[in-house]
Design a protein around this motif. Structure first.
Motif, PDB file in Angstrom:
ATOM      1  N   CYS A 163      73.297 -62.429  75.957  1.00 15.08           N
ATOM      2  CA  CYS A 163      74.450 -63.306  75.807  1.00 15.08           C
ATOM      3  C   CYS A 163      75.511 -62.557  75.003  1.00 15.08           C
ATOM      4  O   CYS A 163      75.268 -62.173  73.858  1.00 15.08           O
ATOM      5  CB  CYS A 163      74.041 -64.586  75.078  1.00 15.08           C
ATOM      6  SG  CYS A 163      75.409 -65.719  74.888  1.00 15.08           S
ATOM      7  N   GLY A 164      76.668 -62.347  75.594  1.00 11.85           N
ATOM      8  CA  GLY A 164      77.728 -61.681  74.848  1.00 11.85           C
ATOM      9  C   GLY A 164      78.761 -61.072  75.765  1.00 11.85           C
ATOM     10  O   GLY A 164      78.533 -60.936  76.977  1.00 11.85           O
ATOM     11  N   ASP A 165      79.869 -60.715  75.185  1.00 11.65           N
ATOM     12  CA  ASP A 165      80.942 -60.092  75.943  1.00 11.65           C
ATOM     13  C   ASP A 165      80.507 -58.695  76.376  1.00 11.65           C
ATOM     14  O   ASP A 165      79.996 -57.916  75.567  1.00 11.65           O
ATOM     15  CB  ASP A 165      82.189 -60.002  75.060  1.00 11.65           C
ATOM     16  CG  ASP A 165      83.395 -59.549  75.859  1.00 11.65           C
ATOM     17  OD1 ASP A 165      84.366 -60.299  75.887  1.00 11.65           O
ATOM     18  OD2 ASP A 165      83.355 -58.455  76.460  1.00 11.65           O
ATOM     19  N   SER A 166      80.758 -58.367  77.626  1.00 10.41           N
ATOM     20  CA  SER A 166      80.279 -57.094  78.167  1.00 10.41           C
ATOM     21  C   SER A 166      80.808 -55.899  77.371  1.00 10.41           C
ATOM     22  O   SER A 166      80.124 -54.880  77.251  1.00 10.41           O
ATOM     23  CB  SER A 166      80.681 -56.964  79.628  1.00 10.41           C
ATOM     24  OG  SER A 166      82.051 -57.270  79.779  1.00 10.41           O
ATOM     25  N   LEU A 167      81.993 -56.009  76.806  1.00  5.68           N
ATOM     26  CA  LEU A 167      82.563 -54.898  76.051  1.00  5.68           C
ATOM     27  C   LEU A 167      81.657 -54.568  74.862  1.00  5.68           C
ATOM     28  O   LEU A 167      81.272 -53.419  74.645  1.00  5.68           O
ATOM     29  CB  LEU A 167      83.962 -55.289  75.551  1.00  5.68           C
ATOM     30  CG  LEU A 167      84.746 -54.196  74.861  1.00  5.68           C
ATOM     31  CD1 LEU A 167      85.222 -53.173  75.882  1.00  5.68           C
ATOM     32  CD2 LEU A 167      85.947 -54.766  74.128  1.00  5.68           C
ATOM     33  N   GLY A 483      76.436 -63.799  85.766  1.00  7.49           N
ATOM     34  CA  GLY A 483      76.542 -65.040  86.544  1.00  7.49           C
ATOM     35  C   GLY A 483      75.173 -65.671  86.688  1.00  7.49           C
ATOM     36  O   GLY A 483      74.436 -65.809  85.700  1.00  7.49           O
ATOM     37  N   SER A 484      74.794 -65.972  87.905  1.00  4.87           N
ATOM     38  CA  SER A 484      73.487 -66.613  88.117  1.00  4.87           C
ATOM     39  C   SER A 484      72.357 -65.584  88.150  1.00  4.87           C
ATOM     40  O   SER A 484      71.222 -65.926  88.460  1.00  4.87           O
ATOM     41  CB  SER A 484      73.507 -67.395  89.414  1.00  4.87           C
ATOM     42  OG  SER A 484      73.777 -66.507  90.485  1.00  4.87           O
ATOM     43  N   GLY A 485      72.667 -64.331  87.881  1.00  5.87           N
ATOM     44  CA  GLY A 485      71.612 -63.319  87.759  1.00  5.87           C
ATOM     45  C   GLY A 485      71.168 -62.743  89.088  1.00  5.87           C
ATOM     46  O   GLY A 485      70.034 -62.280  89.211  1.00  5.87           O
ATOM     47  N   THR A 500      71.342 -57.231  82.024  1.00  5.70           N
ATOM     48  CA  THR A 500      72.503 -57.984  82.481  1.00  5.70           C
ATOM     49  C   THR A 500      73.047 -58.822  81.335  1.00  5.70           C
ATOM     50  O   THR A 500      72.300 -59.162  80.410  1.00  5.70           O
ATOM     51  CB  THR A 500      72.145 -58.841  83.716  1.00  5.70           C
ATOM     52  OG1 THR A 500      73.326 -59.435  84.233  1.00  5.70           O
ATOM     53  CG2 THR A 500      71.143 -59.928  83.419  1.00  5.70           C
ATOM     54  N   CYS A 501      74.342 -59.107  81.366  1.00  8.09           N
ATOM     55  CA  CYS A 501      74.914 -59.910  80.292  1.00  8.09           C
ATOM     56  C   CYS A 501      76.009 -60.824  80.817  1.00  8.09           C
ATOM     57  O   CYS A 501      76.563 -60.587  81.894  1.00  8.09           O
ATOM     58  CB  CYS A 501      75.463 -59.017  79.182  1.00  8.09           C
ATOM     59  SG  CYS A 501      76.963 -58.149  79.624  1.00  8.09           S
ATOM     60  N   ASP A 502      76.274 -61.850  80.065  1.00  8.56           N
ATOM     61  CA  ASP A 502      77.348 -62.784  80.401  1.00  8.56           C
ATOM     62  C   ASP A 502      77.757 -63.481  79.126  1.00  8.56           C
ATOM     63  O   ASP A 502      76.946 -63.644  78.203  1.00  8.56           O
ATOM     64  CB  ASP A 502      76.850 -63.812  81.440  1.00  8.56           C
ATOM     65  CG  ASP A 502      78.004 -64.413  82.248  1.00  8.56           C
ATOM     66  OD1 ASP A 502      78.839 -65.123  81.646  1.00  8.56           O
ATOM     67  OD2 ASP A 502      78.069 -64.191  83.461  1.00  8.56           O
TER      68      ASP A 502
HETATM   69  C1  SAM Z   1      82.058 -63.756  89.532  1.00  6.70           C
HETATM   70  S1  SAM Z   1      80.888 -64.169  88.336  1.00  6.70           S
HETATM   71  C2  SAM Z   1      79.460 -63.236  88.768  1.00  6.70           C
HETATM   72  C3  SAM Z   1      78.566 -63.926  89.754  1.00  6.70           C
HETATM   73  C4  SAM Z   1      77.320 -63.167  90.088  1.00  6.70           C
HETATM   74  N1  SAM Z   1      77.609 -62.005  90.917  1.00  6.70           N
HETATM   75  C5  SAM Z   1      76.301 -64.061  90.769  1.00  6.70           C
HETATM   76  O1  SAM Z   1      75.805 -63.689  91.847  1.00  6.70           O
HETATM   77  O2  SAM Z   1      76.011 -65.126  90.274  1.00  6.70           O
HETATM   78  C6  SAM Z   1      81.514 -63.357  86.946  1.00  6.70           C
HETATM   79  C7  SAM Z   1      80.744 -63.616  85.696  1.00  6.70           C
HETATM   80  O3  SAM Z   1      81.226 -62.729  84.704  1.00  6.70           O
HETATM   81  C8  SAM Z   1      81.209 -63.407  83.464  1.00  6.70           C
HETATM   82  N2  SAM Z   1      82.164 -62.741  82.589  1.00  6.70           N
HETATM   83  C9  SAM Z   1      83.509 -62.747  82.624  1.00  6.70           C
HETATM   84  N3  SAM Z   1      84.018 -62.009  81.640  1.00  6.70           N
HETATM   85  C10 SAM Z   1      82.960 -61.525  80.941  1.00  6.70           C
HETATM   86  C11 SAM Z   1      82.841 -60.695  79.811  1.00  6.70           C
HETATM   87  N4  SAM Z   1      83.910 -60.223  79.192  1.00  6.70           N
HETATM   88  N5  SAM Z   1      81.615 -60.398  79.368  1.00  6.70           N
HETATM   89  C12 SAM Z   1      80.517 -60.871  79.996  1.00  6.70           C
HETATM   90  N6  SAM Z   1      80.576 -61.662  81.074  1.00  6.70           N
HETATM   91  C13 SAM Z   1      81.783 -61.984  81.555  1.00  6.70           C
HETATM   92  C14 SAM Z   1      81.592 -64.832  83.803  1.00  6.70           C
HETATM   93  O4  SAM Z   1      81.124 -65.724  82.805  1.00  6.70           O
HETATM   94  C15 SAM Z   1      80.906 -65.028  85.150  1.00  6.70           C
HETATM   95  O5  SAM Z   1      79.655 -65.633  85.001  1.00  6.70           O
END
Ligand code: SAM
Length: 844
Positions: A163-167, A483-485, A500-502
């Motif tokens: 859980c966290g920002d990808s950066l 996203g949904s993983g 993976t992270c979100d």
């Molecule tokens: C388009 S969805 C991905 C869907 C995924 N491919 C799936 O099959 O479920 C993009 C995801 O990126 C996440 N996201 C957006 N900015 C992010 C960030 N800075 N750090 C981590 N996750 C981020 C969003 O919360 C969202 O769940």
């Protein structure tokens, strides 16, 4: 906590252990132990310049430029892509990852063992309440000796759901998890940079986004609000800084795929050229995302795009360096106009009628379909400039000559593979000898994701192709947009390691649920270790070259068809759920926590803490000094120390302990600890502290939408409520020497956005998405022993054709009886339909 050895929970069960070489030692701190790092480790500078900033002064290279230019751009010649706010470096705080939960191998083995045992013992109508109910049913109904397995990895490695920002996550993976250059493949499905709210999903159990369910996930809200202030400009900066980190994580032979729509595909491609180098571009793959047009004014785009780059496509000597395995599709030649000939068993050859071409059932019995291929090479060939005689007729060479010498032509003649067409000779290629054709772009055979769990879910087939083309079993696959993983699911299905992270807790809970509720084919490995590879189906391909040169037919490996062990069901292997430590302060409006000089107050840190403290108590006097008492509220009747937890992390037991100590040092007996989320053992710590001395500790939940509403709250007091824990009941029974316990979930507190109150909801009210039980909680890491889900829809296991009663998808509120073990303590974690988690710990 050291991982425990797997147990052999079932009679026939075989739990294998696969190992990996060179698995690194993670420096992951356990929860509650995130000590502050030394000051010089707190912030790193990410260089985001491959030479382009030099181009600002064309032809003038800045004197004393020290940073190596990784992708050499010629400032005078290469076009440069600019947007508002483009930077050539960026400061990113370094935050360690905290391990919040382990779904360990031994626990999975235990659950499997128990499911099997239950299947043997119980009558069919008695079912498990957990996800493994389905397995139990499978055991009961199928061959009793069917094994259940999962791929495991070396002790040093666990797949990671973060859980966290990808950066920040990527920076952390580089510095603390030592993943620099270790990732073999990355799949990014970022927001498309169009409608900046399009990937909100507020509920774990529904892909609809009703206003009444407005996201209450602080991180999600902040991610959207902060990221897109300048629209497309912010979007490009957002991608740029993350893509530079992606490059650092990738192995030299690795690949990166970005999924994007036609709105921004051109901009992202420019960005990738700049970061990865145009020479490392491999392909742009349009893939069909829908089958039905919605109806647009102009021509409708049915595809999204995958932009594929290698970290390093070729070596210096020009040999390919990106790992690549071609995939093959079986071709159906019915209706394909080249395949317009057939041959009868007596050798008679005929051209098809138009009806036969489109309907092969109209062909005579025994007809063998073929096509004619040119014998001419693509470039001129001196040795092929000869006249060839077939059945007494002389055939002059085509313009470039024949592609094979006279002896080769003789062999083709002997194999009866030559056929005249007009005054040219052609090669006969049978359809049944070339069923498998190499997959090319675009992918017109894909569709949108079915059985959607997440509003912007990718079709797993698309990710699967990327994984299979560019990785081997055991390689690391990383998706910073979980996203949904789907990527983690595909990686798990194909024996790859994954990370993976979100930012969205809803997304992570959807992903977690999906992983735990899925079953996979069990592919046989070469030598027992996943990393040794699978045994793939091989097929022969007879080609013009093999016949003309008298060679054995070529063989191709079908990487998407490994040998499957049909007697085995595979479930998800071990993984850990992590979050970033000390994440909050930077996250607060982008401020970085700079180390405080002696006696100087840090205004930036004060800002976040000050706002929260004053919202909590108008009279709060914010403390400038370091320490965990952030503010003091004093009236005639009371004096309260206030401590504020991190914005995205949890309040740890250590924070509570330290805050109380700091308060006592100032003679304050009452401490209020405010937090967005709390570690599972905080209530215990509170009880211990209160038992020990005269202190009073209040644990206060900050309402999830507190900051989202712009702080214009008329009644700040409604923003805070005492920490509401899941309501559980425990029954213990002494059965001989073995005490057993059963846990019943009675209810949970759910925050009602409309009335701004926290309501108590009964466990069976439809608000609980899942609950998890750690039967023997060690006070540190939560480990799932029993898992219970509310499947509003049937989970994936249905897709396997297993017949499961609808009742099994409803939430079971009572656990299976379990033995009371060493720690004599349980922890229950509840995830509500909004993705919020709360955990309670109880002594047995
Ligand atoms: C388009 S969805 C991905 C869907 C995924 N491919 C799936 O099959 O479920 C993009 C995801 O990126 C996440 N996201 C957006 N900015 C992010 C960030 N800075 N750090 C981590 N996750 C981020 C969003 O919360 C969202 O769940």
């Amino acid at each position: 906590m050291a991982p425990k050895e797997p147990t052999n929970g079932g009679k026939d069960k075989r739990v294998t252990r696969y190992t990996y070489d060179k698995v690194m030692e993670p420096r992951t701190p356990e929860t509650g132990h995130t000590a502050l790092l030394p000051a010089d480790e707190q912030v790193v500078t990410v260089p985001m310049d491959n030479g382009w900033s030099k181009a600002i002064k064309v032809g003038q290279l800045p004197a004393g430029e020290q940073r190596p230019v990784v992708v050499d751009m010629d400032p005078a010649a290469d076009p440069i892509f600019f947007w508002a706010g483009k930077r050539n470096r960026r400061e990113v705080p370094l935050l360690p990852l905290q391990r919040n939960e382990i779904v360990s191998e031994s626990r999975i083995a235990q659950i499997i063992g128990r499911a099997r045992k239950a299947a043997m013992e119980k009558a069919p109508q008695m079912t498990f309440g957990s996800i493994f109910a389905d397995l139990e049913k499978t055991f009961r109904e199928s061959d009793k000796s069917k094994r259940v397995e999962f791929y495991t990895h070396d002790e040093g490695w666990k797949n990671k759901l973060i859980c966290g920002d990808s950066l920040h996550v990527m920076e952390s993976l580089l510095h603390f998890e030592e993943l620099r250059g270790k990732v073999q493949m990355m799949f990014l499905d970022p927001p498309y940079g169009i409608r900046y709210d399009s990937n909100f999903q507020q509920r774990v159990d529904s892909i609809k986004n009703d206003d009444k369910d407005q996201a209450d996930d602080v991180l999600t809200i902040k991610a959207f609000r902060d990221t897109w202030t300048l629209g497309i400009h912010s979007y490009l900066s957002y991608l740029q800084e993350r893509l530079y980190l992606c490059r650092e994580l990738l192995n030299d032979s690795g690949s990166i795929f970005i999924q994007i729509s036609d709105d921004n595909v051109h901009r992202v491609r420019c960005l990738m050229d700049e970061i990865f180098g145009a020479d490392n571009f491999i392909a742009l793959i349009p893939f069909r995302k829908k089958t039905m047009p919605f109806g647009t004014t102009f021509i409708e785009q049915m595809a999204d795009f995958l932009i594929w780059y290698g970290k390093r496509k070729f070596t210096d000597t020009g040999t390919p360096s990106t790992k690549f395995y071609p995939l093959f599709l079986s071709q159906d030649v019915e209706g394909e106009f080249h395949h317009c000939w057939y041959e009868m068993p007596d050798g008679n050859r005929q051209r098809m009628t138009p009806e036969q071409l489109n309907n092969h059932s109209l062909l005579p019995k025994g007809a063998r379909v073929y096509r004619l291929k040119s014998l001419e090479p693509s470039g001129p060939m001196e040795s092929g400039m000869f006249i060839y005689t077939l059945a007494g007729k002389r055939y002059p060479p085509p313009k470039n000559g024949y592609g094979t010498p006279p002896e080769g032509m003789d062999r083709l003649r002997d194999h009866k593979r030559l056929q005249p067409e007009g005054n040219r000779l052609t090669f006969i290629m049978y359809a049944d000898e070339n069923v498998w054709t190499r997959m090319t772009a675009p992918w017109t055979d894909t569709v949108g994701a079915d059985n959607k769990r997440y509003v912007v879910q990718t079709n797993s087939e698309v990710i699967q192709r990327c994984v299979l083309m560019t990785t081997d079993p055991g390689d690391i696959v990383f998706d910073p947009t979980c996203g949904s993983g789907t990527t983690a699911y595909v990686a798990e299905a194909w024996g790859r390691r994954w990370v993976t992270c979100d930012t969205s807790r809803v997304a992570l809970n959807v992903a977690r649920k999906n992983l735990l509720s899925s079953t996979f084919d069990h592919f046989k490995t070469r030598n027992g270790a996943v990393a040794s590879g699978f045994i793939y189906k091989k097929v022969k391909r007879i080609t013009l070259g093999s016949l003309a040169n008298n060679l054995e037919p070529g063989e191709i490996e079908l990487r998407d068809q490994p040998e499957t062990d049909k007697s085995t069901i595979r479930v998800c292997g071990a993984f850990e759920v992590m979050s970033l430590g000390r994440y909050s302060v930077e996250d607060w409006k982008g401020y970085v926590a700079t180390p405080q000089a002696e006696g100087i107050e840090s205004p930036k840190l004060e800002n976040y803490i000050g706002v929260i403290c004053r919202l909590y108590r108008k009279d709060a006097a914010v403390q400038g000094a370091s320490g965990l008492v952030h503010a003091v509220a004093e009236s005639e009747e009371e004096k309260i120390a206030i401590s504020v937890g991190p914005l995205s992390g949890r309040v740890t037991a250590k924070q509570i302990d330290d805050a109380v100590k700091d308060a006592l040092a100032s003679g304050i007996l009452e401490t209020h600890v405010l937090g967005w989320a709390f570690e599972s053992n905080v209530n215990e710590v509170k009880a211990q502290l209160e038992k020990r001395g005269k202190v009073k500790v209040e644990l206060i939940m900050i309402r999830p939408d507190t900051l989202a509403e712009g702080l214009k709250i008329t009644k700040p007091e409604t923003l805070f409520s005492p920490l509401a824990l899941p309501d559980i009941e425990i029954k213990t029974k002494k059965n001989g020497a073995e005490p057993k316990a059963v846990v019943r979930l009675k209810g949970v507190a759910v925050f009602d956005r409309k009335n701004r109150t926290t309501d108590y909801k009964r466990a069976d009210s439809g608000y609980v998405s899942a609950w998890y039980l750690d039967e023997d909680y060690d006070g540190d890491c939560f480990v799932d022993c029993q898992m219970f889900f509310d499947f509003k829809k049937a989970p994936n296991i249905k897709a396997l054709g297993l017949d499961v009663e609808p009742d099994q998808f409803t939430l079971h509120t009572e656990s299976q009886p379990f033995l009371v073990r060493a720690y004599k303590r349980v922890a229950v974690k509840v995830v509500d339909v909004f993705g919020n988690e709360s955990t309670i710990v109880r002594e047995l």
